[in-house]
Structures are given as structure tokens and as C-alpha cells.
Design an enzyme around this catalytic site. Structure first.
Site: not given
Length: 692
Positions: A57, A126, A182, A642, A668
């Protein structure tokens, strides 16, 4: 490999982006010195083929200069420094994300600047300004909340400004990032989360964050939480040595997380400048978001930010070709390899199975637990789980009825181990020789074996596997109990089990969620941590060291026994393939790339704790490609039927399970062509030396 210029070896082709946190040389309020520090780390990052560098920062002015931020001389010099860095960036491949105070109208903002290829791409202010304890940011700065669809003039050029920016590389689809600064990620609703919902795969946090006792752990907590909650990579870079220590100190912590996993961390309190570099997997992030419908629902619930955020698109000058891979790739993704969490992970895996079996015993009011004991890994682990369940429920271990059932390929070693196991655990132990019944069945069928031929086909094997399971089911009925399945997750993935009346079926499959590599490691962990007495540990070690074999075919004239891994591939590779296939849906070529980096050099990277030196293997790319193609053929091509008829059993690992009632649903009658074609078309030709 001969052809390492092939695109396969370029990590960017697999959705990987090289990111770094930078702790540059800094001097309080010395803009020229700080600018030189930024450019020095940019040059180092360029040499290391980094794609994205995140600085702390207020990088250019330094953070702890208080009212000096309100001096016009300082602010003018910062803008001049920005122009210098923008011009210099044309010679660097990395995108630079650095901090600076910038004026917009009559307000001063604490900003993050994105610079690449000789351009200032955008500026993010910010959102949340701390103004408590040691912080007084509201004295100098205006917050950025509500700054959307706006612009800022920097050195006479208007550039996008606001909290609604996401940056995206046009030529690397996964390289998209957002920014918070921050305090933003300490807020209850971090603005970075919105950037993630808008499509950012990487969140960058430029931080000052003075160090006090315990704060480093707090940062880890927030970074891990952010990367997990927002399903992203989180790149956090905090100020280091060189900031003012009038009232505070700084440790230069840089951490990089991905989906809650710590990938890299810098050395704190370093005097010298440092880069903390790692490759993040944006492909993995995108796949996880696609699977997680809650993420999509949250984006919709918050107004679909992808539609309103401005997407700043740029051409990224990335390094092409084989630049290696800087990333921890676990050889054993199902196995804990962190000594700090080893006991906890093994405890959880084991007790998930134990608790699940206990509930089934209570629900069925079983009088007996029937297990086929072969002397191999899976049945041994099932026996350990059953013994623990009985102990916790206050049942005598004789409730467990263990049966060893020697067949045509049973060795003296495994039979002896089976008996030693049953005796050491104090269970009810019996032996049923299935060979007479098998010979009768083979003769009734007119099988060539019954005519004296050494004809050991699938039918020969399945007759034995089926008889064993048939006996167990009838014995369970006779004794008022149920059959505990011993088959594991790895066998289910490969279809390495006999369907129906065979080892695919049981009344309850305690091992169905546990891969072979974890079972082997759990047994090793049981021995190493002294869970049982010395006699039992000796038998468990013998089981652990035995070659994995179905023991359905007699030993050859040279004494060689049937080896499972010779036929289906090393389980350590198959479990690697399974994890990346089921958990993240990765392309076969991507799995091959990761496997090659994980397994090509036994001396590189980490191994699970106390992993024996003499069993540390390595594999070249043709070997990996061969067994991966085999895995794709078995997993996608013919094994699903299976899995679709699996008995109940607990999910154990977050890596996934294969129950149709749980993680994995598939037809399957699918074919494996798509996966095999992708693998063969994406790897260099010499990875498949046998093909036409």
C-alpha cells in the site's frame, strides 16, 4: 522428453498464471528511492517470467508519513514517479499493481494503480479507511465507496477510476483480477468479494498493516477466508523494512492463497527486497465456480456485478514456452503431507469410517460383522475400522467374523498375514478353502482350466471373487449380521472389482470413499503412532509391504505373482489422476502436465511425512501418458455401471466420492473418446512412442 518446445510444456496453456508479492526497497517519504525499488523488483519479476506483481500500500510515497501526504510537493513527485514507471513498464512483461496517493478534484485517495505495457490501465481507490487505534487515514484520504463509472486524470491522461474495475488479459482467459486495499478485507463486506462475483479470479490486496503480536495470523485468517469464500486466488502484500518506525514496525508479509490453500509465503522481517512467487491455477478456480451454484446465486442476488463492472481488457506480454512450474503439486493429493496436521487428518479419515459403521451397526442391530480377510491392504483397514467400532460400542471383538478364503493364487505370505491379523485383533476367525467349489463351478461351465489348461482369464478370476462374496453373504445371513465391504475408491474408479456377487458388492462399504494411497498411509500411520501393540504392528507392517495383488492367478514358474499395478498402473498415479478428474474436472492434458511436474524428479518437492526413501518413485512423461490414457479408458469407458450400483458407504475426503447418491453421477454407457482424444492431441508426439 525431446520436444520441450511443444505448447504442452507452457504453463499458460493450462490456465496457470505466475503471481508475486513484492517487498521493495523503501525509504520513508523518499519517492525517488521508492520508485527505484519498484522498478528493481519489476525487473527481477520480468526475469522470473512473472505475470502479476503486487506491491504494498502507498508504495511510492510510503505509508507511515502522516500529514506529509497532504503536501503538494509530495503529491506532485508521486505523479512524476508514476509517469516514470509507466514508461519503464513497456520493457517488462509483468503487470504491476502498486500503491500511491492521488488527487481527484478536491479529494485525496489512497489508490492502487495497474500498470502494464507502457500504460496506466486503471486506478482503484480504497473503500474503507481505518481511523482507530494507531490509524488516522480519514485525516488525509477520502473513501472510494460509490466511485463507479468514473475517471481520474493522472499526468494529464484520463484513466478509469473506481471500485467497479476488473482487469482481464485478452490473450490469457483466466488472467482476470480485482483489487482491494488493506482495511478493505477487514470489513464485514469486503469490496473484493464483489470483484470476484464480477469475474475476477485473482484478488490483489495492497497493504501496509503494521506488525503486532498475532497480526500475522490474523492476516492468514483473512486471506484464507477470502480465497475460500470468494473462490479465488488471494495475493496479499504488506509493507516491510524502510517504513517509518516512529511508533510502529513492519514485517513485509506476503502470502498467496488459492481456494483456501496457502501456496506461498514470504520471509518476514527481511532487510533485503524480496519477491514471493508462485503459479496460481485460474483454470481450477473457474472450474470450482462452475460447480458451486451458490457462487452464481450470490452474484445474481447482488445485482449481477459482471454486468455492471467495467472490464479493463489488455494484451498481456507473457513469456511463452517452458518456463517451469513454481507451485506445490502434491504427489499424493489424498494423503496429508503436513506434519502439523498429519495426526488430525488421519484421525478424521479413520473416525469418519468408524462413526459411519457404528451407526449402521446400531440401525441394523447386527449380531455379527462379516469380513473377508485376504491379508491385503483393504481388508486389513476394514478390519481395523470394524475393531474400533466394536470397541466404541462396547461390543466384543468376537462380533467380527473374519474369513480367510484361499484360492488358486493365494500365497503363503498373505494367508499367514490374514491369520495373524485375525488372531492379533481377537476376532472370530475361520478359513474356507474356495478351491473345491471353484473347480466344481469351472468344470460345470466347461472352462478350459477344468481340462488341464493353464487358462487364467477373467472368468477364472471372477469365479473365485464371486464365490468369496457369495460365501460372505450366506454367512452373514447364517449369523444374523452384514457383510462389510473392503473395496476402496481407487478400485471403484478403475472398475477393478467384480460386479454383482463379487467384491463390488457388500451390505456396507466402509472403504468406498478412501483411495488406495490413503489406506496404505493410514496403515503406516497406525504403525508409526503406536495405535496397537508391537505384535499387531509387526503384522500390519508385513501387510503394508506386500505387493498389491488380487491373487486370483497361480504364481508363475519363476515364482512371480499376479501384480495389480502391472496391469492397471501404479495406484499413486491413478489416485493423482482420480483427484484432478473428479474434484476439478481437469482436462487430461492438464492432469498430465501437473503429474509430470509432480513426479518427474523424486528429489524435488515434498513427500508425505516419513515416506520411505526406497519407495519414492519418479515417472517420465510417456509413462504418465500411458497410464493416464488407461485411466481415462477405464474410468469413463466401462466402469460406471459398477459405481451406479454401489452399496452405501461414507464419503471421507473432500477430494470426492463415486457414489451416484453423492459426488459423482454419470451414464453407464458413455464412451471415453473425448478424453483420450484430448490427451493425444495435446501432448507431444513422443509422449506416445507406440502409436502409429
Amino acid at each position: 522428453m525431446a520436444d520441450q518446445t511443444h505448447p504442452f510444456f507452457d504453463m499458460h496453456a493450462h490456465g496457470l498464471v505466475r503471481v508475486a508479492t513484492a517487498t521493495p526497497a523503501t525509504r520513508t517519504a523518499d519517492v525517488a528511492f521508492n520508485t527505484a525499488g519498484v522498478l528493481a523488483e519489476a525487473a527481477r519479476a520480468h526475469e522470473a517470467n512473472v505475470d502479476l506483481v503486487v506491491y504494498p500500500e502507498l508504495t511510492l510515497s510510503s505509508y507511515a508519513i502522516d500529514d506529509l501526504h497532504l503536501q503538494h510537493a509530495m503529491l506532485d513527485r508521486v505523479e512524476q514517479a508514476i509517469a516514470e514507471i509507466v514508461e519503464a513498464s513497456d520493457d517488462f512483461t509483468p503487470v504491476l499493481v502498486l500503491g500511491a496517493p492521488l488527487r481527484r478534484g478536491d479529494k485525496l485517495h489512497n489508490c492502487a494503480l495497474v500498470i502494464a505495457g507502457g500504460e496506466l490501465l486503471g486506478v482503484v481507490p480504497k473503500s474503507y479507511l481505518p481511523n482507530y487505534r494507531e490509524f488516522y487515514e480519514k485525516r488525509y484520504f477520502a473513501h472510494g465507496r460509490g466511485c463507479e463509472d468514473t475517471w481520474i486524470a493522472v499526468n494529464g491522461e484520463e484513466v478509469p477510476f473506481g471500485t467497479d474495475l476488473v482487469f482481464a488479459a485478452a490473450n490469457l482467459p483466466g488472467f482476470t483480477f480485482g483489487i482491494e486495499i488493506c482495511e478493505d478485507f477487514w470489513a464485514p463486506l469486503p469490496p473484493g468479494n464483489m470483484a470476484a462475483l464480477a469475474g475476477a479470479h485473482i484478488l490483489c490486496n495492497l497493504s501496509a498493516s503494521p506488525i503486532t503480536i498475532g497480526r500475522a495470523d490474523d492476516r492468514h485468517l483473512h486471506c484464507r477466508s477470502s480465497s475460500s469464500r470468494a473462490i479465488c486466488a488471494y495475493v496479499y502484500s504488506a509493507s516491510g523494512h524502510g517504513e517509518s518506525t516512529t511508533d510502529l514496525a513492519w514485517d513485509g508479509q506476503g502470502v498467496i492463497y488459492e481456494l483456501g490453500d496457502l501456496l506461498a509465503e514470504s520471509v518476514r522481517f527481511e532487510l533485503e527486497p524480496a519477491l514471493n512467487i508462485v503459479d496460481v491455477d485460474t483454470d481450477r478456480i473457474a472450474a470450482e465456480r462452475m460447480r458451486n451454484q451458490t457462487f452464481a446465486d450470490a452474484a445474481e442476488a447482488h445485482g449481477a456485478p459482471a454486468e455492471s463492472y467495467r472490464r479493463i481488457v489488455f494484451e498481456h506480454a507473457c513469456s511463452a514456452g517452458d518456463i517451469g512450474l513454481i507451485r506445490p503439486v502434491r504427489r499424493f493429493p489424498f494423503v496429508p503431507n503436513n506434519v502439523k496436521t498429519l495426526d488430525e487428518d488421519c484421525y478424521e479419515a479413520f473416525n469418519i469410517q468408524v462413526d459411519a459403521l457404528m451407526r449402521r451397526i446400531q440401525a441394523t442391530r447386527a449380531k455379527a460383522l462379516v469380513i473377508g480377510i485376504s491379508g491385503g491392504l483393504d481388508s486389513t483397514h476394514a478390519l481395523i475400522v470394524a475393531a474400533k467400532a466394536c470397541d466404541r460400542l462396547g461390543l466384543p471383538r468376537t462380533t467380527i467374523r473374519g474369513y480367510t478364503m484361499p484360492g488358486f493364487g493365494t500365497s503363503d505370505e498373505t494367508k499367514a498375514n490374514a491369520w495373524k491379523l485375525m488372531e492379533s485383533f481377537g476376532i472370530t476367525a475361520e478359513e474356507i478353502d474356495i478351491r473345491p467349489a471353484a473347480e466344481k463351478m469351472l468344470a460345470d461351465m466347461g472352462h478350459p482350466y477344468s481340462q488341464g489348461e493353464a487358462h487364467y482369464d477373467v472368468t477364472f478370476e471372477n469365479v473365485q471373487a464371486g464365490l468369496r462374496t457369495d460365501y460372505l453373504f450366506r454367512l452373514a445371513g447364517l449369523h444374523g449380521g452384514f457383510v462389510i465391504g473392503t473395496g476402496d475408491l481407487s478400485e471403484l474408479a478403475l472398475g477393478w472389482c467384480t460386479y454383482g456377487v463379487g467384491d463390488q458388492m457388500s451390505h456396507y462399504g466402509v472403504n468406498a470413499g478412501v483411495p488406495k494411497t490413503l489406506i496404505r498411509y493410514l496403515i503406516r500411520w497406525t504403525i508409526q503412532t503406536g495405535q496397537f501393540d508391537a505384535a499387531c504392528a509387526e503384522v500390519l507392517q508385513a501387510v503394508h509391504d506386500t505387493v498389491i495383488s488380487p491373487e486370483l492367478v497361480p504364481a508363475g514358474e519363476d515364482g512371480a505373482i499376479q501384480s495389480t499395478e502391472d496391469m492397471i498402473g501404479p495406484y499413486e498415479l491413478n489416485d493423482f489422476f482420480l483427484h484432478h478428474t473428479v474434484r476439478f474436472g481437469q482436462r487430461p492434458s492438464k492432469i498430465a502436465f501437473l503429474a509430470w511436474h509432480a513426479w518427474k524428479d523424486r528429489e524435488a518437492g515434498e513427500w508425505p511425512v516419513d515416506f520411505p526413501e526406497d519407495t519414492r518413485n519418479e515417472y517420465d512423461l510417456p509413462t504418465i501418458a500411458h497410464w493416464l490414457e488407461n485411466f481415462c479408458r477405464r474410468f469413463f469407458g466401462f466402469s460406471q455401471f459398477k459405481r451406479s450400483a454401489l452399496p452405501n458407504g461414507p464419503k471421507v475426503s473432500s477430494g470426492g466420492a463415486l457414489s451416484p447418491r453423492g459426488d459423482w453421477r454419470a451414464p453407464s454407457d458413455a464412451v471415453a473418446d473425448v478424453w483420450i482424444e484430448e490427451l493425444r492431441e495435446s501432448l507431444p508426439q513422443d509422449a506416445f512412442p507406440a502409436r502409429d
